[in-house]
Design a protein around this motif. Structure first.
Motif: not given
Length: 140
Positions: A4-24
């Motif tokens: 399995w080959v994929g990609s992942a993103a690390i995204c930090i906002n102006e408040n130094n918080e990281i964007l994350m997701v939660r599955g069902i």
């Protein structure tokens, strides 16, 4: 062994918080990620997955590293990218219907939540806390 080959993103906002997701049906959080589709580059996959899972348009800043591990009989190869949001979220539009929530998480919250990929926690904390990347050479 299957791959399995994929990609992942690390995204930090102006408040130094990281964007994350939660599955069902889970309490575990992870950075936005997903499998590369036919004809797609790892970069294109990364941008598409963030948009689908969080609604945010992003651009790639740099490729950080490739994590290679085995999960449930699969050779998993994930390209990690640092990305920057370039607009506001239009809401979750996940075609796979696997993402229930997305939100910005602070470094103190990062220590308290359940992680789908606990091996990523140290990396995420170091990026938030230092604004830089740790030595990744011997990580995986």
């Amino acid at each position: 062994m299957k791959e399995w080959v994929g990609s992942a993103a690390i995204c930090i906002n102006e408040n130094n918080e990281i964007l994350m997701v939660r599955g069902i049906d889970t309490e575990k959080w992870a950075i936005p990620s997903g499998g590369i589709e036919e004809g797609e580059t790892p970069e294109q996959c990364c941008v598409r997955e963030v948009k689908e899972e969080t609604g945010y348009p992003v651009k790639i800043i740099e490729e950080l590293f490739v994590k290679e591990i085995t999960i449930k009989g699969f050779d998993v190869k994930t390209h990690y990218f640092m990305v920057k949001k370039i607009g506001e979220s239009e809401g979750i539009k996940d075609p796979d219907k696997t993402i229930e929530a997305s939100r910005w998480i602070s470094s103190s919250e990062l220590m308290k939540i359940y992680h789908l990929y606990p091996e990523d926690l140290e990396l995420l904390l170091s990026i938030i806390n230092k604004g830089s990347f740790p030595n990744l050479d011997n990580r995986y």
